[in-house]
Design a protein around this motif. Structure first.
Motif, short mmCIF file in Angstrom:
data_model
loop_
_atom_site.label_atom_id
_atom_site.label_comp_id
_atom_site.label_asym_id
_atom_site.label_seq_id
_atom_site.Cartn_x
_atom_site.Cartn_y
_atom_site.Cartn_z
N SER A 79 -10.74 -1.09 12.58
CA SER A 79 -8.92 -0.70 11.75
C SER A 79 -8.74 0.27 10.36
CB SER A 79 -9.01 -1.93 11.04
OG SER A 79 -9.44 -2.54 10.28
N GLU A 80 -10.08 0.70 10.75
CA GLU A 80 -9.98 1.56 8.82
C GLU A 80 -11.45 2.47 9.54
OE1 GLU A 80 -10.64 0.19 5.18
OE2 GLU A 80 -11.35 -1.98 5.81
N THR A 82 -14.29 3.73 7.00
CA THR A 82 -14.86 2.84 5.52
C THR A 82 -15.42 4.61 4.86
OG1 THR A 82 -16.83 2.11 6.34
CG2 THR A 82 -14.73 0.94 6.16
N PHE A 102 -6.90 2.05 14.31
CA PHE A 102 -7.37 2.69 12.91
C PHE A 102 -5.97 3.03 12.96
CE2 PHE A 102 -9.20 6.72 13.80
CZ PHE A 102 -9.24 7.40 13.14
N ILE A 104 -5.98 2.97 8.47
CA ILE A 104 -5.99 3.72 7.37
C ILE A 104 -7.58 4.51 6.74
CG2 ILE A 104 -6.92 2.53 4.93
CD1 ILE A 104 -5.71 0.02 5.55
N ASP A 106 -10.35 5.60 4.14
CA ASP A 106 -10.78 5.11 2.76
C ASP A 106 -11.49 6.03 2.08
OD1 ASP A 106 -10.32 2.82 3.45
OD2 ASP A 106 -12.14 2.00 3.39
#
Length: 550
Positions: A79-80, A82, A102, A104, A106
């Motif tokens: 989903s992201e 990181t 995903f 997002i 970060d």
């Protein structure tokens, strides 16, 4: 070798252990004199000599063969991205994400990729990128964020990427508002090229190519009045004035029966008590500076009205004159003005038997110069110039606002006209916008209005619903023009002048109980709005300019 010989002598079990150790040894490489384990291709990925392709993985793997220079993720389920996801693959030169889920990216998502030159993040669902997502990518040449769900980008997200020569943002619904002004500025400063993309909003830029926008295409400065200093008293009027190069304000306090003077403290950066004039049922404390002398006209509902002078040697106010109680029985407003170098003030009287009266300074005191119409219960008087000629506008509870014009030969005001279709006007205040004259007319119940002088008459420009309004006051701060509509029953509304529309638009709400008057003070490069409150505590607000592009 000694270990292998020992295991050979231990029979079948020893040979089995030897086999396992040898397989393990085969996966070790010598680095800095130490043996380390060579990573295998992660599950869900396919690795060749210098490339890795991962499909349908649920997270970013932390280990790849050391000779992998390009890495691709297709249809993956994380989903992201990181922070620090690729610190274990520092030699990557190309990184690609396509058709993933995903949304997002970060902070420091690509930390450690000092050799990365190509980053493709395309056809994903990205709606949010952290401001420092690309930090450290100093070698990056080509960045593609094409065909995602981006409507904006954080300010300076490309900062430090000096090698960048190509950015692809196609297929996103970018809103070209103040939050994206920085991108337009960056486009005009960088050597990188940006593919032609169109703005999806706001309406003023919708459909335009972002490449065609200029930094001055954005109007990103907004303003607000922020609470700065609460005061401990109720008041019915407030006036700001300058005397001996210092800034002061004076509040009329009807219940305490005083004129309360405050001065600006340049050290503490607050308004502090300066002096008071004791009076009775005070409604207006009007300062007037003549030949470097400070006079204060103190209007009272009971006990007559008086004039005070500041005695600088004794450092106090001294009463020098009483105002004719037969003419001024129930004062409601005072205006000061200068015509051809001569100083005047006028008091609007709201009693049945009083008369709105103009007073003139004769060098020693103030004497009656002209009594305007009696019996009309005048509530407000406004001095202004129309076509460079002095005028007065009187509002009253018994007739429409009346406009008086100064007669130069007679040195008096003559009635000129009235303002049609405006009964029950409590007060009239004027302001200027680029040479055009406007007035704000306050009504307690009904509609307050803004009107514009067209050369012969005041014409309606805009109406504002009034619910218990006793003040509708224009306020100018630098290049900003406001109108503040007070209310005894709801929040006070601040409107800001929109030059393009030629009207006021809603700007802010202020929580002031029963406001009666506003005044602006500029001191130490700061601007303050002072508000008198009849049923609550008077307040001081500071004016702030806010850059929405930050």
């Amino acid at each position: 070798m000694f270990l292998c010989a020992s295991l050979r002598a231990s029979g079948w079990r020893g040979w089995r252990l030897l086999l396992l150790l040898c397989v393990a040894a085969a996966s070790l490489v010598l680095i800095d004199g130490r043996r380390v384990k060579q990573p295998r291709c992660p599950a869900g990925c396919t690795c060749t000599k210098d490339n890795a392709l991962c499909e349908d993985v649920r997270s970013v793997p932390h280990a790849f063969p050391s000779d992998v220079l390009s890495l691709s993720f297709v249809k993956s389920g994380f989903s992201e991205i990181t922070g620090g996801s690729f610190v274990h693959t520092p030699h990557l030169q190309l990184l690609l994400f396509t058709a993933n889920t995903f949304d997002i990216i970060d902070e420091d998502a690509f930390a450690g990729l000092h050799h990365l030159e190509y980053l493709f993040i395309e056809n994903n669902r990205i709606a949010s990128i952290s401001p420092n997502a690309f930090r450290g990518l100093k070698a990056l040449i080509h960045l593609s964020l094409a065909y995602n769900n981006l409507d904006t980008l954080p300010r300076d997200v490309f900062k430090g990427m000096d090698a960048l020569s190509k950015v692809d943002l196609r297929g996103n619904n970018l809103i070209c508002d103040c939050k994206l002004k920085w991108l337009v500025e960056w486009m005009h400063q960088t050597n990188a090229t940006l593919d032609q993309i169109h703005c999806s909003g706001p309406p003023i830029h919708q459909g335009r190519k972002i490449n065609d926008l200029l930094p001055h295409s954005f109007d990103c400065i907004t303003t607000e009045f922020a609470s700065y200093q609460p005061l401990k008293f109720e008041s019915i009027s407030v006036e700001a004035f300058t005397f001996d190069n210092e800034q002061y304000v004076v509040f009329a306090q009807p219940f305490a029966g005083t004129c309360s003077f405050l001065e600006w403290d340049h050290v503490e950066m607050t308004f502090r008590t300066y002096d008071t004039i004791e009076s009775t049922s005070t409604v207006v404390c009007k300062p007037m500076v003549i030949d470097h002398h400070l006079f204060v006209i103190v209007a009272q509902l009971f006990g007559g009205s008086h004039i005070y002078k500041r005695d600088t040697s004794a450092n106090k106010f001294i009463k020098i004159q009483d105002i004719d109680i037969l003419k001024i029985r129930k004062p409601n407003d005072i205006e000061t003005f200068v015509i051809n170098g001569e100083s005047f003030f006028v008091i609007a009287d709201s009693s049945k038997a009083g008369s709105t009266t103009v007073y003139k300074w004769n060098g020693n005191g103030f004497y009656t110069h002209q009594s305007l119409h009696p019996w009309y219960r005048d509530t407000d008087v406004e001095y202004l110039e129309i076509s460079n000629k002095p005028h007065l506008i009187l509002s009253s509870s018994s007739q429409r606002p009346v406009v008086y014009q100064w007669n130069r030969s007679q040195k008096k005001f003559d009635r000129r006209t009235d303002i049609p279709d405006m009964e029950d006007v409590f007060s009239v205040k004027h302001f200027w916008v680029k040479g055009d004259l406007f007035i704000c007319l306050t009504r307690f119940i009904g509609d307050s209005r803004v009107m514009r002088w067209d050369g012969a008459m005041f014409r309606e420009v805009q109406t504002f619903p009034s619910r218990g309004s006793m003040v509708f006051q224009p306020v100018s701060v630098s290049n900003w023009q406001y109108a503040i509509l007070g209310s005894d029953y709801s929040l006070t509304q601040v409107y800001q002048w929109d030059t393009k529309r030629g009207q006021f638009i809603p700007s802010q709400e202020l929580n002031i109980q029963a406001p009666r008057s506003f005044s602006v003070v500029s001191v130490d490069n700061r601007v303050f709005l002072l508000a008198s409150s009849f049923k609550g505590k008077s307040q001081i607000f500071e004016h702030h300019e806010i850059d929405l592009s930050d």
